[in-house]
Design a protein around this motif. Structure first.
Motif, PDB file in Angstrom:
ATOM      1  N   SER B 123      -0.359  17.427   5.693  1.00 13.20           N
ATOM      2  CA  SER B 123       0.306  16.213   6.175  1.00 13.20           C
ATOM      3  C   SER B 123      -0.606  15.002   5.992  1.00 13.20           C
ATOM      4  O   SER B 123      -0.139  13.902   5.724  1.00 13.20           O
ATOM      5  CB  SER B 123       0.702  16.382   7.640  1.00 13.20           C
ATOM      6  N   PHE B 124      -1.918  15.203   6.136  1.00 10.55           N
ATOM      7  CA  PHE B 124      -2.852  14.089   5.953  1.00 10.55           C
ATOM      8  C   PHE B 124      -2.755  13.554   4.528  1.00 10.55           C
ATOM      9  O   PHE B 124      -2.664  12.358   4.299  1.00 10.55           O
ATOM     10  CB  PHE B 124      -4.298  14.524   6.162  1.00 10.55           C
ATOM     11  N   MET B 127       0.324  11.634   3.806  1.00  9.13           N
ATOM     12  CA  MET B 127       0.265  10.261   4.332  1.00  9.13           C
ATOM     13  C   MET B 127      -0.573   9.378   3.420  1.00  9.13           C
ATOM     14  O   MET B 127      -0.232   8.225   3.154  1.00  9.13           O
ATOM     15  CB  MET B 127      -0.357  10.270   5.730  1.00  9.13           C
ATOM     16  N   ILE B 204     -13.346  -1.802   2.042  1.00 12.29           N
ATOM     17  CA  ILE B 204     -13.025  -2.674   3.158  1.00 12.29           C
ATOM     18  C   ILE B 204     -12.724  -4.049   2.561  1.00 12.29           C
ATOM     19  O   ILE B 204     -13.411  -4.437   1.625  1.00 12.29           O
ATOM     20  CB  ILE B 204     -14.233  -2.741   4.132  1.00 12.29           C
ATOM     21  N   ASP B 208     -11.479   2.221   4.213  1.00 15.17           N
ATOM     22  CA  ASP B 208     -12.879   2.348   4.584  1.00 15.17           C
ATOM     23  C   ASP B 208     -13.430   3.609   3.925  1.00 15.17           C
ATOM     24  O   ASP B 208     -13.123   4.716   4.348  1.00 15.17           O
ATOM     25  CB  ASP B 208     -12.997   2.434   6.110  1.00 15.17           C
ATOM     26  N   HIS B 212     -14.717   8.867   8.683  1.00 12.50           N
ATOM     27  CA  HIS B 212     -14.458  10.304   8.744  1.00 12.50           C
ATOM     28  C   HIS B 212     -13.102  10.553   9.401  1.00 12.50           C
ATOM     29  O   HIS B 212     -12.747  11.684   9.702  1.00 12.50           O
ATOM     30  CB  HIS B 212     -15.566  11.005   9.529  1.00 12.50           C
ATOM     31  N   LEU B 213     -12.342   9.481   9.674  1.00 11.87           N
ATOM     32  CA  LEU B 213     -11.113   9.624  10.434  1.00 11.87           C
ATOM     33  C   LEU B 213      -9.927   9.779   9.481  1.00 11.87           C
ATOM     34  O   LEU B 213      -9.472   8.824   8.881  1.00 11.87           O
ATOM     35  CB  LEU B 213     -10.924   8.388  11.319  1.00 11.87           C
ATOM     36  N   GLU B 214      -9.450  11.029   9.340  1.00  9.81           N
ATOM     37  CA  GLU B 214      -8.411  11.327   8.344  1.00  9.81           C
ATOM     38  C   GLU B 214      -7.182  10.452   8.512  1.00  9.81           C
ATOM     39  O   GLU B 214      -6.527  10.110   7.543  1.00  9.81           O
ATOM     40  CB  GLU B 214      -7.943  12.779   8.437  1.00  9.81           C
ATOM     41  N   LEU B 215      -6.853  10.136   9.785  1.00 10.19           N
ATOM     42  CA  LEU B 215      -5.591   9.446  10.026  1.00 10.19           C
ATOM     43  C   LEU B 215      -5.590   8.024   9.496  1.00 10.19           C
ATOM     44  O   LEU B 215      -4.543   7.433   9.331  1.00 10.19           O
ATOM     45  CB  LEU B 215      -5.289   9.438  11.529  1.00 10.19           C
ATOM     46  N   THR B 216      -6.762   7.458   9.257  1.00 11.69           N
ATOM     47  CA  THR B 216      -6.800   6.065   8.812  1.00 11.69           C
ATOM     48  C   THR B 216      -7.109   5.947   7.319  1.00 11.69           C
ATOM     49  O   THR B 216      -7.119   4.865   6.785  1.00 11.69           O
ATOM     50  CB  THR B 216      -7.879   5.275   9.568  1.00 11.69           C
ATOM     51  N   GLU B 281     -18.102  -5.928   2.831  1.00 12.67           N
ATOM     52  CA  GLU B 281     -17.899  -4.780   3.725  1.00 12.67           C
ATOM     53  C   GLU B 281     -18.728  -4.898   4.991  1.00 12.67           C
ATOM     54  O   GLU B 281     -18.407  -4.297   6.013  1.00 12.67           O
ATOM     55  CB  GLU B 281     -18.251  -3.478   2.987  1.00 12.67           C
ATOM     56  N   ALA B 285     -14.344  -6.568   9.381  1.00 14.19           N
ATOM     57  CA  ALA B 285     -13.754  -5.289   9.736  1.00 14.19           C
ATOM     58  C   ALA B 285     -12.624  -4.996   8.774  1.00 14.19           C
ATOM     59  O   ALA B 285     -12.190  -5.856   8.021  1.00 14.19           O
ATOM     60  CB  ALA B 285     -13.226  -5.336  11.161  1.00 14.19           C
ATOM     61  N   ARG B 286     -12.187  -3.768   8.835  1.00 12.08           N
ATOM     62  CA  ARG B 286     -11.073  -3.365   8.008  1.00 12.08           C
ATOM     63  C   ARG B 286      -9.777  -3.950   8.574  1.00 12.08           C
ATOM     64  O   ARG B 286      -9.616  -4.059   9.782  1.00 12.08           O
ATOM     65  CB  ARG B 286     -11.013  -1.847   8.065  1.00 12.08           C
TER      66      ARG B 286
END
Lengths: 517, 313
Positions: B123-124, B127, B204, B208, B212-216, B281, B285-286
C-alpha cells in the motif's frame, strides 16, 4: 446515591466512606458530574473481598477549578450500563476494565481489548471454558476486527507494529479515500508487561524502579507521582529542600523532552538545522539531570519522603550557568524554526482538534492546552506552595499550537529551574527526607484511597492506590497522560492527509509503554 | 573528429563519472548548515560499490516488471542525457524536436518505476506511485511551456526550423546571450528549471530524500523493495537525472564561448547548482503535499510571463 464525597487532592480518604452506587446509575451520575466541570481521572476494577475473580468499579473524578476530588464505587458486578455513550472519556477505561475483569459495559459501542489482542490459539483455549456465562463473556473477548470503511475506492493502509524509525511498537490502521484519512484506528499493547499487577501487594522495594521505567522518558514524573501517593497515604509532608529538588528534576525532564520534541517536529517537516541542534541540546539537559543524581533520565532522584540527592550552593551556581548556556542555545534554535515561514505553513492547520472534542475525550497535557483547555496539574493540583506559571494555552489545536505550547513551556521551565536553583542555594541546610519512617516498604494505613496528580512533561500523570486491610496495595492504578491522549490523535487525523500523520503523531509524541503498562 | 565532438564525449564521460558526486555535495552542504560533519563527499560511490556486491531480495508477489524497471529507468535517463548539448557542443544525436523525445524518455523511466512500485502490491508503494504520477502530470505542462519560451527565442534568432528546434540549439548558449543582451525576463527560465529540478528529483520542498517516514515519501517509497544491484542502478539513475536537470540550467546560464572554457563553465555551474540545492534544503521545510501544485502553478506563471514579455519586446 448518598451525599457525594468531596475531598482535597492532598488527602487520603477511607475507602469505606466512598458512596456505593448501582451499576445502572453510574453513567448518569458521572455524566452529571462532567456537566459540572468534573473530569474523569480514572475508572478501574477493585477486587471483591468475598468473591474470587469478582470486582466492583471505582471511579475518581477531579474538579480542576477547586482542586477537589470525588470518588464513586459499586459493589461487585458482572455487567453495568456503559458510560461511554454519554461520557466518551470513559471509553478506554471501560475497555480496560472489560479486558481485565470481564465486566461487560452494556451498550459500549466498541468494546474491544485495549492491550492484548489474543491470537487464534489463545482464542481456542478460551472457547473451551465450560461455564455458560463466562463463555458468553469470552465470545466478546475474541480477536476483534478493525473498523473498516466499505467501498471500492477506499483503501486500507496498515503501519506497524515494526516501524522504520527507532520507536516503540504500535499498529496504525488507516481507512483512506485517496490521500484523505477517513478513519484511523490505533492498536497498542505490544509492550504490555503487567506493571499494575506487579505493584499489587506493595509497597515493596521494586515499586519505585518499576515505575521509573513505566515510561522511560518520564522517569522523574512517574517516580514523583508514586512517592507523592505514598506520602499522601501515610500522611507525610516532605521538607522544602526536597520539594525544590523534585521540581528541578521534573522541569529538567520537561526541558529535555520539549527540546527533543521540537527538534523532532523540525525533522519531520524536513527542517534540518533545528532538528540537529536540538538533538545535541537535549543531551545538555539530560546531562544536567545527571549532574543532580548521576542518571541522565533522573532515575534514583526521587525517593518516598523526599529526594536522595542534594545540591550544594556551589553546585547550584554551576548548574545555573550550564542551564543558561543550554537555554540560550535552545531558544535560538527554536526561534530559527519558528521564524521559517515554510515550517509555520507546514504546521498550521494540520491535525486540528477543537476544545469541545478534547474535553469530551478527556485529553490532558500539552495536547489539551494546545486546544485551549487550561489543564495543568502544576496549577490545579500543586505539589507545594512554590510559585508557578499559569497554564500556557493556544486555541487552534493544530500541530502549530502544540509547537507553540512547547515553546512557551520551554521558556517558563528555564525560568523556573533557574529560580529554584537560586532558592536552593540560599535555603538553609536541612533534611532531604521527611522525618520518621519512610513509607517505601511495609505497610500503610489500611483501607485508604489516595490520588496523586503530577504534571509530567507530556501531561498529567495520575496514580490511584487503595490499601487493603493489612495496609498493602489492593489496587494500584497508573494513568499515563498517553492513555487519555491516544484517542485524541486518532480523531485529530480524521479528514487530514495520510502524509501528515507522521508530523501529527510527533506533535503529540505519546508514549507506547506508558499506555501499555 | 571535430573539436566540439571531443568536448561532447569528454563531457558525457564526466557526467557519467561525476553524477554520484552531486548527492554527496548536497549532503555535505546540509551537514554544514546543521552543524554536523556529515557523510564523506564520495559516499554515493561507496554505496554503489557496496550495493553492486550484494545479492538481491525479491518479494514473492513481484514479477519481471519489478526487476526490469530500474534498468529501463536508467537507460531512458542515459538516452535523454545523450541528447543534451553537453559542454555546449551539439549532440551528435540531435534532431528536430528531440526535446519531446527527451521529455518522454524521462517519463518512460518514471512510468517503469511506478509499475515496479505497483508490482510489489504494497500500500505504501501504491501511494508513492500515485503521488509521483500526480506531480509528474503537473510538472509536464510547465516543462513544455518553458521549452516554448526557448523555442520562440531560437526561432527569433533566425535559425532555420530544422536546427532551431533541438535541445542542442535551445540549450546551446543563445539564451544567455539574449538575457545578457538585455532581455532580463529570460532569467525567469532558469528559475523555473530549478523548480522543475527540485520536483523531478524529489528534493525538499517537494519530497524529503532523507526521511524514514514511509507515509510521507514520494520517490523513496517507490523503491523501498529494491535491493542490491537493482538498487544501485536506481541510485545511479537518480544521480544522473539530477545531472540532466542541472546541465539544462547550465545550458541556459552560459553564453556562447569557445568549446573548452564553456565546457568548464558548465561543469562548474552543475556543481554549484548542487550546492544551491543543499542550501535550499537547509533553509526551508518541506511543503505540505497539497501545496506542491501551487508551486508548479507558480513556475508555470513565471514561464508564461517570460514568454509574453520576450515576445512583446
Amino acid at each position: 446515591m448518598n451525599t457525594p464525597l468531596r475531598f482535597s487532592y492532598t488527602n487520603a480518604v477511607a475507602f469505606s466512606d466512598i458512596p456505593v452506587v448501582a451499576g445502572e446509575e453510574l453513567a448518569a451520575i458521572v455524566r452529571g458530574l462532567l456537566d459540572d466541570d468534573w473530569r474523569l481521572l480514572a475508572l478501574f476494577g477493585v477486587p471483591d473481598n468475598d468473591e474470587e475473580d469478582a470486582a466492583g468499579l471505582c471511579c475518581v473524578l477531579a474538579h480542576d477549578v477547586s482542586g477537589a476530588l470525588t470518588a464513586l464505587r459499586t459493589n461487585a458486578l458482572r455487567t453495568y450500563l456503559a458510560l461511554t455513550p454519554t461520557c466518551p472519556q470513559a471509553h478506554l477505561f471501560e475497555r480496560e476494565v472489560f479486558e481485565q475483569w470481564g465486566i461487560v459495559p452494556e451498550g459500549h459501542p466498541w468494546c474491544k481489548r485495549v492491550r492484548r489482542i489474543p491470537d487464534a490459539a489463545e482464542a481456542a483455549i478460551h472457547s473451551k471454558v465450560k461455564d455458560k456465562a463466562v463463555q458468553e463473556t469470552q465470545r466478546i473477548l475474541r480477536p476483534f476486527r478493525f473498523y473498516r470503511v466499505g467501498g471500492e475506492e477506499v483503501h486500507e493502509v496498515a503501519v506497524g507494529p515494526v516501524h522504520a524509525g527507532v520507536i516503540e511498537p504500535g499498529h496504525f490502521r488507516f481507512q483512506c479515500y485517496g490521500e484523505n484519512v477517513l478513519h484511523l484506528e490505533i492498536a497498542l499493547g505490544y509492550q504490555h508487561r503487567g506493571v499494575e499487577q506487579m505493584l499489587v501487594s506493595g509497597p515493596a522495594h521494586r515499586c519505585l524502579p518499576l515505575l521509573e521505567c513505566t515510561a522511560g522518558d518520564t522517569s522523574v514524573g512517574h517516580a514523583t507521582t508514586h512517592c507523592v501517593l505514598l506520602e499522601r497515604l501515610a500522611g507525610v509532608t516532605i521538607p522544602p529542600r526536597a520539594q525544590l529538588v523534585r521540581r528541578i528534576g521534573l522541569e529538567l525532564e520537561r526541558l529535555a523532552n520539549h527540546t527533543g520534541d521540537l527538534g523532532a517536529i523540525g525533522g519531520d517537516t524536513g527542517f534540518l538545522p533545528t532538528s540537529s541542534w536540538n538533538g545535541r541540546i537535549r543531551g545538555d539537559f539530560l546531562n544536567l539531570t545527571a549532574a543532580v543524581c548521576g542518571n541522565r533520565f533522573g532515575r534514583g532522584l526521587v525517593v518516598p519522603g523526599g529526594v536522595a540527592y542534594d545540591l550544594s550552593p556551589n553546585e547550584c551556581h554551576d548548574m545555573a550557568a550550564r542551564l543558561r548556556a543550554a537555554g540560550r542555545d535552545v531558544c535560538g534554535s527554536v526561534d530559527v524554526m519558528l521564524h521559517a515561514p515554510s515550517v509555520l505553513e507546514r504546521c498550521h492547520g494540520v491535525g486540528a482538534l477543537d476544545a469541545a472534542c478534547a474535553r469530551n475525550l478527556g485529553m490532558v497535557g500539552v495536547a489539551a492546552r494546545a486546544c485551549g483547555l487550561e489543564l495543568d496539574a502544576r496549577a490545579t493540583a500543586p505539589l507545594s506552595a512554590l510559585p508557578c506559571q499559569p497554564p500556557r494555552c493556544e486555541h487552534t489545536g493544530d500541530v502549530l499550537a502544540r509547537v507553540l505550547v512547547r515553546n512557551h513551556e520551554l521558556r517558563d521551565s528555564l525560568q523556573m529551574v533557574e529560580d529554584d536553583l537560586a532558592n536552593l542555594a540560599v535555603l538553609p541546610e536541612n533534611d532531604l527526607r521527611a522525618a520518621g519512617s519512610t513509607p517505601a516498604v511495609g505497610s500503610l494505613p489500611p483501607g485508604k484511597l489516595a490520588v496523586a496528580q503530577v504534571e509530567g512533561w507530556r501531561g498529567e500523570i495520575c496514580h490511584v492506590a487503595i490499601t487493603d486491610a493489612d495496609g498493602h496495595f489492593l489496587v494500584y492504578k497508573v494513568v499515563d497522560p498517553s492513555f487519555h491522549n491516544w484517542p485524541g490523535l486518532a480523531v485529530a487525523l480524521r479528514g487530514n492527509q495520510i502524509s501528515d500523520f507522521p508530523l501529527c503523531n510527533k506533535s503529540f509524541n505519546l508514549s507506547y509503554c506508558g499506555h501499555d503498562l | 573528429m571535430s573539436q566540439s565532438l571531443v568536448v561532447y564525449f569528454v563531457q558525457l564521460c564526466l557526467a557519467l563519472l561525476l553524477a554520484p558526486l552531486l548527492p554527496g555535495i548536497i549532503n555535505r552542504v546540509k551537514a554544514i548548515f546543521a552543524g554536523r560533519h556529515g557523510k564523506p563527499l564520495l559516499q554515493t560511490y561507496y554505496d554503489l560499490a557496496k550495493l553492486l556486491r550484494k545479492g538481491e531480495a525479491l518479494s514473492q508477489t513481484t514479477t519481471w516488471v519489478f526487476t526490469l524497471a530500474p534498468a529501463i529507468a536508467l537507460v531512458a535517463t542515459l538516452c535523454a542525457l545523450a541528447l543534451l548539448p553537453l559542454g555546449g557542443s551539439s549532440s551528435p544525436l540531435a534532431f528536430t524536436g528531440d526535446f519531446v523525445l527527451a521529455a518522454y524518455l524521462l517519463a518512460l523511466g518514471r512510468f517503469a518505476t511506478m509499475l515496479s512500485a505497483l508490482d510489489t502490491g504494497s500500500s505504501f508503494e501504491g501511494m508513492g506511485a500515485s503521488r509521483e504520477a500526480t506531480f509528474a502530470a503537473l510538472a509536464e505542462p510547465v516543462l513544455f511551456l518553458t521549452l516554448m519560451v526557448l523555442t520562440s527565442l531560437s526561432l527569433n534568432a533566425g535559425l532555420d526550423t530544422e536546427h532551431a528546434l533541438s535541445l542542442s540549439a535551445l540549450f546551446g548558449g543563445q539564451s544567455a546571450d539574449t538575457w545578457l543582451g538585455g532581455k532580463i525576463e529570460l532569467l525567469l527560465v532558469p528559475v523555473v528549471f530549478f523548480i522543475l529540478l527540485l520536483v523531478e528529483n524529489c528534493r525538499i520542498p517537494v519530497d524529503d530524500p532523507n526521511t524514514h517516514l514511509e507515509l510521507t515519501m514520494i520517490h523513496e517509497v517507490m523503491v523501498l523493495d529494491h535491493s542490491g544491484p537493482n538498487l544501485a542502478i536506481i541510485v545511479y539513475g537518480t544521480a544522473l537525472k539530477l545531472w540532466f536537470f542541472a546541465a539544462l540550467i547550465a545550458g541556459l546560464m552560459t553564453p556562447d564561448l569557445s568549446p573548452w572554457p564553456q565546457a568548464a563553465l558548465r561543469t562548474g555551474i552543475v556543481l554549484l547548482l548542487s550546492v544551491l540545492v543543499g542550501v535550499t534544503e537547509s533553509v526551508m521545510a518541506r511543503l505540505r503535499m497539497q501545496r506542491v501544485p501551487a508551486l508548479l502553478g507558480g513556475a508555470a506563471a513565471m514561464s508564461a510571463l517570460a514568454l509574453i514579455l520576450s515576445q512583446m519586446r
